[in-house]
Structure formats: C-alpha cells, structure tokens
Design a protein around this motif. Sequence first.
Motif, PDB file in Angstrom:
ATOM      1  N   ARG A 118      -2.027  -6.391   6.803  1.00 49.21           N
ATOM      2  CA  ARG A 118      -3.324  -6.947   6.395  1.00 49.21           C
ATOM      3  C   ARG A 118      -3.155  -7.425   4.961  1.00 49.21           C
ATOM      4  N   LEU A 119      -3.446  -8.706   4.744  1.00 48.04           N
ATOM      5  CA  LEU A 119      -3.224  -9.324   3.442  1.00 48.04           C
ATOM      6  C   LEU A 119      -4.547  -9.528   2.729  1.00 48.04           C
ATOM      7  N   SER A 132       0.817  -1.217   0.000  1.00 49.55           N
ATOM      8  CA  SER A 132       0.000   0.000   0.000  1.00 49.55           C
ATOM      9  C   SER A 132       0.845   1.259   0.000  1.00 49.55           C
ATOM     10  N   ASN A 133       2.075   1.204   0.522  1.00 48.57           N
ATOM     11  CA  ASN A 133       2.918   2.392   0.624  1.00 48.57           C
ATOM     12  C   ASN A 133       4.067   2.404  -0.383  1.00 48.57           C
ATOM     13  N   LEU A 134       4.190   1.353  -1.183  1.00 48.54           N
ATOM     14  CA  LEU A 134       5.313   1.244  -2.103  1.00 48.54           C
ATOM     15  C   LEU A 134       4.809   1.158  -3.536  1.00 48.54           C
ATOM     16  N   ASN A 135       5.544   1.806  -4.422  1.00 47.93           N
ATOM     17  CA  ASN A 135       5.239   1.686  -5.853  1.00 47.93           C
ATOM     18  C   ASN A 135       5.860   0.438  -6.455  1.00 47.93           C
ATOM     19  N   ALA A 136       6.896  -0.060  -5.833  1.00 45.11           N
ATOM     20  CA  ALA A 136       7.562  -1.255  -6.357  1.00 45.11           C
ATOM     21  C   ALA A 136       6.676  -2.481  -6.183  1.00 45.11           C
ATOM     22  N   LEU A 145     -10.594 -10.748  -3.931  1.00 44.92           N
ATOM     23  CA  LEU A 145     -11.302 -11.997  -3.647  1.00 44.92           C
ATOM     24  C   LEU A 145     -11.639 -12.118  -2.171  1.00 44.92           C
ATOM     25  N   CYS A 146     -10.642 -12.004  -1.315  1.00 43.73           N
ATOM     26  CA  CYS A 146     -10.875 -12.172   0.109  1.00 43.73           C
ATOM     27  C   CYS A 146      -9.696 -11.625   0.886  1.00 43.73           C
ATOM     28  N   GLU A 147      -9.867 -11.521   2.197  1.00 46.33           N
ATOM     29  CA  GLU A 147      -8.800 -11.096   3.082  1.00 46.33           C
ATOM     30  C   GLU A 147      -8.228 -12.314   3.804  1.00 46.33           C
ATOM     31  N   LEU A 148      -6.925 -12.400   3.856  1.00 46.33           N
ATOM     32  CA  LEU A 148      -6.259 -13.502   4.555  1.00 46.33           C
ATOM     33  C   LEU A 148      -6.128 -13.081   6.022  1.00 46.33           C
ATOM     34  N   VAL A 176      -1.375  -4.348   3.151  1.00 45.13           N
ATOM     35  CA  VAL A 176      -1.770  -3.045   3.665  1.00 45.13           C
ATOM     36  C   VAL A 176      -1.031  -2.809   4.974  1.00 45.13           C
ATOM     37  N   ASP A 177      -0.257  -1.726   5.036  1.00 45.66           N
ATOM     38  CA  ASP A 177       0.518  -1.380   6.228  1.00 45.66           C
ATOM     39  C   ASP A 177      -0.361  -0.534   7.148  1.00 45.66           C
TER      40      ASP A 177
END
Length: 388
Positions: free
Chosen positions: A100-101, A64-68, A110-113, A134-135
């Motif tokens: 958060r994955l 979420s915070n990285l473009n790479a 699809l879903c959250e792990l 997601v950080d």
Amino acid sequence: LRSGPPATGLPAPRAPGGCADMAAPSGAQLHPDTQALRNYVTARDGERFSLLAEGTVAVLVTHSNLNAQLPDIRLELSSTIEAVKDRLYTHCGTPPQHQRLFLRSRGAALCELDDDRRMLGFYSAESGMEIHVVDTDPHSLSRNGGLENVNLVKKFELTDEQYEQRQGTLRSWIREQRAKDPHFRMRPRGGPGGAPASGEVPGPETVEHCEAGMRCEVQPGARRGVVRWVGESEALAPGGWVGVELDEPLGGGDGSIRGEQLFSCRPRHGAFVRGANCAVGDFPPKDDLLDDDDGEEAGDEGPPRGDDAGGDAGARQVPSEGRDGAPRAAAPAAAPTAAPGQEPQVAAAGPGAAGKPRASSTAAMSSSTQQMLRRSRLDDDDDDPDEI
C-alpha cells in the motif's frame, strides 16, 4: 494533474531522515565552524533536482517494517502505480500485491496511491516528496526486524567440550605439536618463539666463539656493539643466543625478553641474535666524523687546472659579455690535434688527470645518510627469525 482523492486511514507519519534529524535543538546555537561546514554541505541542496530529465521525479522511499530509507529513487511520472510497485519490490522486497503506497510531503500524508491503472503523475508527485510503503503481508520476512536485526539469525555454536573433540582444528594441531615438543610455543612466521626456519635448533657450539665483553658486529646492518650475554633461556626459542648491547639505538629492547632481564642496557640498544649473525673481533665504535673525512681522497680534487694539464694559465678562455651585458658561456676547448703519423690522444673520461679513480658515492655519503640506510635495511629484515 490533480491532487487526488483524500486518503483515509493513513498511518501516522514519522519524521523524515536527512539533515533535519541532525538539526540543532530549538534555541541552541551551532559552533561557527560547525555552521560553516553545514552551510558548505547544504549549499546546493535546492539544486539537486535541477538536472533531472523532464517527466522524472526523485522521491524518498520509506517502509513500514524497515528502518532504512531509500533517498532519491527516480521514477517516471508516466509510469503506472503497478509499475511503481514492481520497481519498489526490487528495493524493499515486499511483493506488489502486499504493498500500500502513500504519498507524503514534509512528513504530512497527502493521499494513497490506490489505483494501479493510473499514472504516478495523476497524483501530482514531485521531487523531494516521500512514498511510504506499507507491507500488508502477515507473514512478511521484514516484520519485527527480520531483514535488519542480525541478532535474530541463528548462529552456529560449539561448546568447549565439542570443540575439544573435533579433529583438524587449531587446538588439536597445537596439542599434537606439544606432544612432540613440550617447549613448543606459537610464534608468527616461524619467529623467535617457534621453531627456526631451517628446522634445526642451533646448538651451544654456534655461540662458543662469543664471550661477554667482546666487541662484535651484528648482521644485518653491520651494527657494532659489545657482547653482554651468551647462552639459552626459556624466554627465547630453543638454541644458543647472543645478547648484544649496540652502540647505536638500532635494537629492539633493553636486554629483557618476556619479563626476564638477561642483561641491562639503554632502551633500543639491546638485541638477541644467533651466533651465526654475530662476528667478534676488532670492531671499534664507528666515528661518524671520521667516516665523512674518509670520503675525501686526493683523486677527488675536481677537474685539473689549465696549467696542471700542460696549458698556459694565461691562455684560459674567460667568458666575455654579450651585447646585452649578460655573461656569455665560454666556448668549449678545441680537441688536441695529433702530429702527422700519430694517433690523436683521447682525454680522460672523468676528472683526475693522474688516473686516480674518483671516490665512490657511498664512501662520501654523510653519516646520517649511512645510518638511515642501515635502519631501512633493518626494517626490511624485521621478519628475520634469528633476531629479537
């Protein structure tokens, strides 16, 4: 395996990277060469996951915070979500407790792990899918480009006044050298604009044997030409110099140096050398045709004929034909036998029965080859501080 519980509050998906980002606009047609290259690069994209071991998937990891983006990260389906977070921590730097994955496929969530005790296979992850991290750390170093934007890094800077006051810098060293010699100028490797390699400035006596109009030979390379200028110039290093117009384009200019025209000649025919490298005298222009003829000497006429060696011309062996009609090589001549009580005579090691030495290979070398050798020697001496 099941698809997992429906996820709520998922972040808006972003378009995946890769070849899709380089796709042509809608309705646009690629150039045939571009399309052929694209087809070659993507020919086996559908087979890139066929060599994975059973129970292993290769997924795209985004943050979420990285473009790479991290493509084809291999994970085991038997790994727990907690182990997956530990693995992703080494790639993106976010601690597991702040991750958060979310599992995505073709940009769609699809879903959250969300259960750390369950295995990755429980959520039906497959190769080619995306795991988005997601950080949640409000003080994360990766926020606002903290790990990617180099402009945010504070750099060490000095004002011109502060640098002027520092000791041991290049500017202070140049200031010290100019205090010793007002004409000092920086030149690489002690080149023509700086101090000579020997540390001594060649005086006028080193060029007093040269006068304008004299024929000369310049080293290295034995280049011949005419002396056009002798003296000193502020455009050159301190000391005496000789300006030479070369017969061949083996120089480095047209008689000018740093905007000052000391003499005029054709481009690449001018050179400025020290007096020690310039010999004046009878040095006529070299004739390449005569240089080729000089290599032909009487002693280089090839092996002697049979009658010249004392044998009978009619007794020379002629190759005969074999059974298949092909010419057969002549048998080697028998060694001469010595009379009783006399030592056998040994044949000469090389051609030239009269004992004349063969012409050297350098003398018989063509003029173009000699010129190439001279140019190669000049290239090796480009760092010579005594020539410009």
